[in-house]
Structure formats: C-alpha cells, structure tokens
Design an enzyme around this catalytic site. Structure first.
Site, PDB file in Angstrom:
ATOM      1  N   CYS A  85       0.931  -1.252  -0.305  1.00  0.00           N
ATOM      2  CA  CYS A  85       0.021   0.029   0.023  1.00  0.00           C
ATOM      3  C   CYS A  85       0.995   1.212   0.357  1.00  0.00           C
ATOM      4  O   CYS A  85       1.744   1.247  -1.220  1.00  0.00           O
ATOM      5  CB  CYS A  85      -0.937  -0.235   1.681  1.00  0.00           C
ATOM      6  SG  CYS A  85      -2.191   0.581   0.748  1.00  0.00           S
ATOM      7  N   SER A 227       3.663 -13.431  38.600  1.00  0.00           N
ATOM      8  CA  SER A 227       2.684 -12.627  38.641  1.00  0.00           C
ATOM      9  C   SER A 227       1.930 -13.920  38.660  1.00  0.00           C
ATOM     10  O   SER A 227       0.151 -13.342  39.130  1.00  0.00           O
ATOM     11  CB  SER A 227       2.424 -11.814  37.401  1.00  0.00           C
ATOM     12  OG  SER A 227       2.439 -12.888  36.103  1.00  0.00           O
ATOM     13  N   GLY A 228       1.769 -15.327  38.509  1.00  0.00           N
ATOM     14  CA  GLY A 228       0.585 -16.442  38.113  1.00  0.00           C
ATOM     15  C   GLY A 228       0.115 -16.670  37.285  1.00  0.00           C
ATOM     16  O   GLY A 228      -0.447 -17.028  36.279  1.00  0.00           O
ATOM     17  N   GLY A 229       0.628 -15.306  35.915  1.00  0.00           N
ATOM     18  CA  GLY A 229      -0.071 -15.814  34.832  1.00  0.00           C
ATOM     19  C   GLY A 229       1.440 -16.534  33.746  1.00  0.00           C
ATOM     20  O   GLY A 229       2.336 -16.739  34.118  1.00  0.00           O
ATOM     21  N   VAL A 230       0.860 -16.899  32.296  1.00  0.00           N
ATOM     22  CA  VAL A 230       1.492 -17.291  31.686  1.00  0.00           C
ATOM     23  C   VAL A 230       2.711 -17.099  30.969  1.00  0.00           C
ATOM     24  O   VAL A 230       3.912 -17.601  31.091  1.00  0.00           O
ATOM     25  CB  VAL A 230       0.318 -17.789  30.444  1.00  0.00           C
ATOM     26  CG1 VAL A 230       1.761 -18.638  29.619  1.00  0.00           C
ATOM     27  CG2 VAL A 230      -0.558 -19.127  30.625  1.00  0.00           C
ATOM     28  N   SER A 232       5.411 -15.332  32.379  1.00  0.00           N
ATOM     29  CA  SER A 232       6.122 -14.601  33.782  1.00  0.00           C
ATOM     30  C   SER A 232       7.082 -16.254  34.391  1.00  0.00           C
ATOM     31  O   SER A 232       8.070 -16.279  34.317  1.00  0.00           O
ATOM     32  CB  SER A 232       6.408 -14.043  34.968  1.00  0.00           C
ATOM     33  OG  SER A 232       4.800 -14.893  35.517  1.00  0.00           O
ATOM     34  N   THR A 233       5.379 -16.992  33.882  1.00  0.00           N
ATOM     35  CA  THR A 233       5.895 -18.738  33.660  1.00  0.00           C
ATOM     36  C   THR A 233       6.786 -19.034  33.489  1.00  0.00           C
ATOM     37  O   THR A 233       8.136 -20.042  33.263  1.00  0.00           O
ATOM     38  CB  THR A 233       4.795 -19.078  34.200  1.00  0.00           C
ATOM     39  OG1 THR A 233       3.674 -18.552  35.669  1.00  0.00           O
ATOM     40  CG2 THR A 233       5.187 -20.838  35.137  1.00  0.00           C
ATOM     41  N   LYS A 372       2.122 -13.195  22.067  1.00  0.00           N
ATOM     42  CA  LYS A 372       1.295 -14.237  23.564  1.00  0.00           C
ATOM     43  C   LYS A 372       0.742 -15.692  23.503  1.00  0.00           C
ATOM     44  O   LYS A 372       1.615 -16.570  23.766  1.00  0.00           O
ATOM     45  CB  LYS A 372      -0.068 -13.478  23.872  1.00  0.00           C
ATOM     46  CG  LYS A 372      -0.417 -14.659  25.273  1.00  0.00           C
ATOM     47  CD  LYS A 372       0.004 -13.733  26.081  1.00  0.00           C
ATOM     48  CE  LYS A 372      -0.589 -14.473  27.247  1.00  0.00           C
ATOM     49  NZ  LYS A 372      -0.442 -13.561  28.741  1.00  0.00           N
TER      50      LYS A 372
END
Length: 516
Positions: A85, A227-230, A232-233, A372
């Site tokens: 474009c 943090s308990g999230g994906v 940081s894990t 993500k």
C-alpha cells in the site's frame, strides 16, 4: 536481550493499523521478523542485516508535507523488498515525483484482483481472487523499471515487480484475512524470493534463548518476579532450564490478585512446576501506596516501583543477584512506547513503562519479541501443563486497573467475588477456553435498584470477554444470553454492594481489552 536469529525479515512501519498483522503472518511461516519505525537507524543492523524488507502501509499520502519517506540505504543490502500500500506508493514516488495522486474513486474493502503475471510473487494465485484494499491515493505513473503484474477494475497498478532488482509492491493488504490468498503471497515473498526456510520454531527459540541466558548471566544469580500468569511462568521456566539454582523466583501477594490466587498459584509453582519460588505477602505495602490513586498510569507506575522495591528487599542480604527476569511481551512494548515512530502511546505496562529509571538489577526479558500465542507454544515445548498454558492473561497491576477509581479492600473484595463467579461459570459451562480473556470490572457508578422491596444504591459490575489470537486485536465474545443472565443473577444475589451488571460489547480497536 535480543533474540534475533541469523535469518530474518525487517518490517519498516509507516504507521499502518495492520503492521502487527504483517509480523503475525510472517511468523506463522516460522520465519522471524521485527517491526521497526520507518526512520530507524539502519546501522543498528550492520552486524546482521535482514534477508528481506517489508514496507508497511500508512495513513499518510506520499504527497503530504513531511510525509514518512523511505531510507534508501535498505537497497544497499541487496535483499528483496516488498512494499505494501503506502510502501508501494513511496517506492513509485521516489522513482518519479508526482507519480502518486488522489484517486477519483477511493478503494476501501474487498476488490477483485486480476493477475497478469504469476511467476514469482503471485505464484499459485488464481487469475482472479479477492483482496483487501484501503487507500485513497493511487499510482498514476510507473517508472519504466517496474512492470505491472496485477490490477483491479479501479487500480491499474495493483502489484508490481522491478525488472532488475528483487523489489516488489502491492496496492492491497495481503496481511489481512480478507485477502483470500494473502498468506500465499507473503509465503512466496519470504520463501521463494527471500529464500528463507521455516526454521524459527518454539524449539529453536528455546535452544538459542537458553544459550543466550547462560552466556549473559555467567555465574551471577537471577531473581524472577512471578505474576501467576503464563508469561512470567514461561520466563521462569526458561531461565531455570538455563541456569538452574542460580535462579530465585519470587511470587508477591500485591493485594490486587484474584480470589485465592496467591496460595493456589504458589502451590502450582512448587508442586507441579518445581520452580525455586518464595512467596511474599506485601499486600499491605502495595495497598498503602495505592491509597487515593485514581489515574491508571499512576497505578501502574506505583505497582511497578513497589515490585522492584520488594525484590530489592528480598535480596538485600545477597549481592550475587545481578538480574531481574520478567515476562514483557511484544504487544506490551508496542503499546507502552512510541514504538512505531509516529504512533501514539496507548498505555504503559507495569513491566515496561512502570519501572523506575534507576534499578539495582539489570533486566532479562527473554520473550520480549514474542506474541502471546508464541509464548504459549514455548511453554508447551517446555512441558508446562496445558491447564496452566491456557490460563487467561492477567495484568501485572492486577485488579487495581479493574477498579475504575481509587483502590481499597472493600472494593477489592466486591470485585474478587464477582470475578470468581464469572470465571467459575465460564469453566463450568465449557466456555473458558473459547475466549481469549474474561474479566470483571468494578465501575465508579452507583445506581438505584430494588432488592426485597427495599431501595438500593450500589455499584455496577462490567463483564468483559473477548476472542483474539495475540491480543493485538480482539472482538467481544458472543456469549450465550442465558449464560450471561445466569452470571448476572448470581453476582447480584451473592455479591453485596452490586445491584447492576453490564456486558461490554466493544472490540479492540477502538477499545482496549482492559478498561485501564
């Protein structure tokens, strides 16, 4: 940390709303790419130049004063270039000034592409197919160095090829799903023209990243805030694979976690993932710092600074810790800074824009260049259980940015109960995995209600559920009406302080997924 492999594609962004989609489509081909602003100093890539360059679209006209221009040094790399474009128009404009003008009939939406030459860029594309147009200018005159390889009824120049150099351009957007064979066109460019192979996978990313972490850290130690999230894990698991007991994870109860989150997740970290983790209850400190804070940016900054302070205190007795590992993602970076040159900052994230200017620890951000879904694939490759991989995203500032006012314990208690009902009902009705993210928001709105023949004047809960692939764009989830009615009924009956529930039916863009 920079994880750029030897073979990659550079995407120069001219401000298009679709630029992130270009990156997504290229990465779906298992080819690494990066987005950088159109005016990026190309000397940055001197040690490892890209194998191909894609010029994005953009909202400007090439004839505008101070319109974004192309850095012609990219041609010194002698690698294939694809203009999309605006990217095509700037190529034409730089060849012949005035070659681009306003079209008599603007072209937005679906159009019928007619292929004139299908030998390379348009290989395996049918003679006629649907493409997605989004432009008000068109090419009036084309340099003799270019030949037209496709057109539409409204655009006599819809795709071009340079007659000597591997330079191509398309007036339409192959990155959007409405261009039926857009994926094939990008594959032709990346594989056949740039001669790259789909070798950038979760496995190869893990191998190279572990090697980089080991080289960077050496004999020093790393602290990782979970943090308990994906995100940081996955980071913690990657770093643990790389350096073992040199890692110490800290999971902080910041007072703005969901119901039972602290203990439930701590158990998973210790018993299932076997990470070296220490739980710290710092809820009083966080809530004291958040007292009276209404502005969402100040909430993020306050939480970010307090996290670092807690980490510093946790390792004050041990000077062997040199690094802080955290789960910053590509969308975090894009949304937190003017990453695309002329674009505006949407919001900062606590683990990007909320960090203090001076820290005692250097950062390690292994998934900073990943979306993500790519992080989830890395997690699967690392052996993290699927039930954890599929956890919905949860922001670092937690429930603090889901209370659209100042934060205190009574409001947190109300929101926790409402959120728990919503999430548990999604799981019970097999809807949890059907949505990308679901959340409850406590609104600063009180309204009149009637309960047991008595007048009430209580808060409103907003429910939000979205579908998405990478969080960059999202649509509101069309949850069944009976389900929403049931959840609303439960919240109003079971959560004291709530007498009204609403459902958010806005998409991203123009809205964001979180309310703050």
């Amino acid at each position: 940390m920079q994880h750029r492999p030897q073979n990659w594609i550079l995407i120069l962004d001219f401000g298009s709303q679709y630029t992130q989609l270009i990156a997504r489509r290229v990465r779906e081909l298992n080819v690494y790419c990066e987005i950088h602003p159109f005016n990026k100093d190309l000397a940055t890539f001197a040690d490892n130049p890209p194998n191909g360059v894609i010029l994005s679209g953009g909202p400007s006209s090439v004839n505008d004063e101070n319109a974004p221009n192309i850095n012609e040094d990219i041609f010194n790399w002698d690698v294939p270039v694809l203009g999309i474009c605006y990217g095509l128009q700037i190529l034409a404009h730089n060849e012949i000034s005035g070659s681009v003008e306003k079209a008599d009939r603007r072209e937005f939406g679906r159009s019928e592409l007619i292929v004139d030459d299908n030998t390379d860029l348009l290989k395996e594309i049918p003679e006629e197919s649907v493409v997605w147009m989004s432009h008000g200018d068109h090419i009036k005159e084309l340099s003799s160095n270019y030949e037209v390889i496709a057109h539409t009824d409204n655009a006599h120049v819809a795709a071009v090829r340079h007659d000597e150099k591997p330079i191509y351009g398309v007036q339409f957007h192959p990155e959007v799903v409405h261009t039926v064979y857009g994926g094939q066109i990008l594959q032709n460019f990346v594989y056949s023209i740039c001669h790259l192979k789909g070798s950038w996978t979760a496995k190869s990313f893990i191998e190279s990243t572990i090697e980089e972490i080991r080289e960077k850290v050496g004999d020093d130690r790393v602290i990782c805030g979970l943090s308990g999230g994906v995100d940081s894990t996955v980071v913690a698991t990657l770093v643990h694979e790389a350096i073992g007991d040199q890692l110490q994870c800290i999971f902080v109860d910041n007072g703005v976690l969901r119901k039972n989150e602290f203990q439930d997740v701590l158990d998973i970290y210790e018993d299932q993932l076997h990470l070296p983790v220490k739980g710290i209850d710092a809820s009083d400190k966080f809530l004291e710092r958040l007292k009276g804070v209404v502005d969402p940016e100040m909430k993020r900054i306050t939480i970010g600074e307090t996290f670092i302070e807690v980490f510093d205190e946790a390792i004050a007795h041990d000077d062997s810790y040199k690094y802080l590992a955290q789960g910053t993602l590509y969308p975090d970076v894009i949304e937190s800074i003017s990453f695309k040159g002329p674009s505006a900052t949407i919001k900062s994230h606590h683990n990007v824009g909320g960090l203090p200017e001076e820290m005692n620890l250097d950062l390690i951000e292994p998934v900073r260049e990943l979306f993500k879904d790519e992080v989830r694939n890395v997690g699967r490759e690392l052996g993290i259980p699927e039930h954890f991989i599929k956890r919905h995203p949860f922001p670092g500032p937690g429930l603090a940015i889901r209370i659209i006012s100042d934060v205190d314990r009574p409001k947190l208690d109300i929101l926790r109960e409402a959120d728990d009902i919503f999430i548990s009902e999604l799981r019970k009705n097999d809807l949890y995995d059907e949505v990308w993210q679901a959340l409850a928001v406590l609104l600063p709105v009180q309204s009149v209600g009637v309960m047991g023949d008595e007048r009430t004047y209580e808060f409103t809960i907003g429910l939000r559920a979205v579908t998405s692939v990478d969080g960059m764009t999202a649509d509101w989830a069309h949850l069944p009406h009976p389900f929403l009615a049931h959840v609303s009924n439960r919240i109003i009956n079971e959560v004291r302080g709530i007498n009204r529930v609403v459902y958010d039916i806005s998409s991203k863009p123009p809205s964001t997924i979180e309310w703050e």
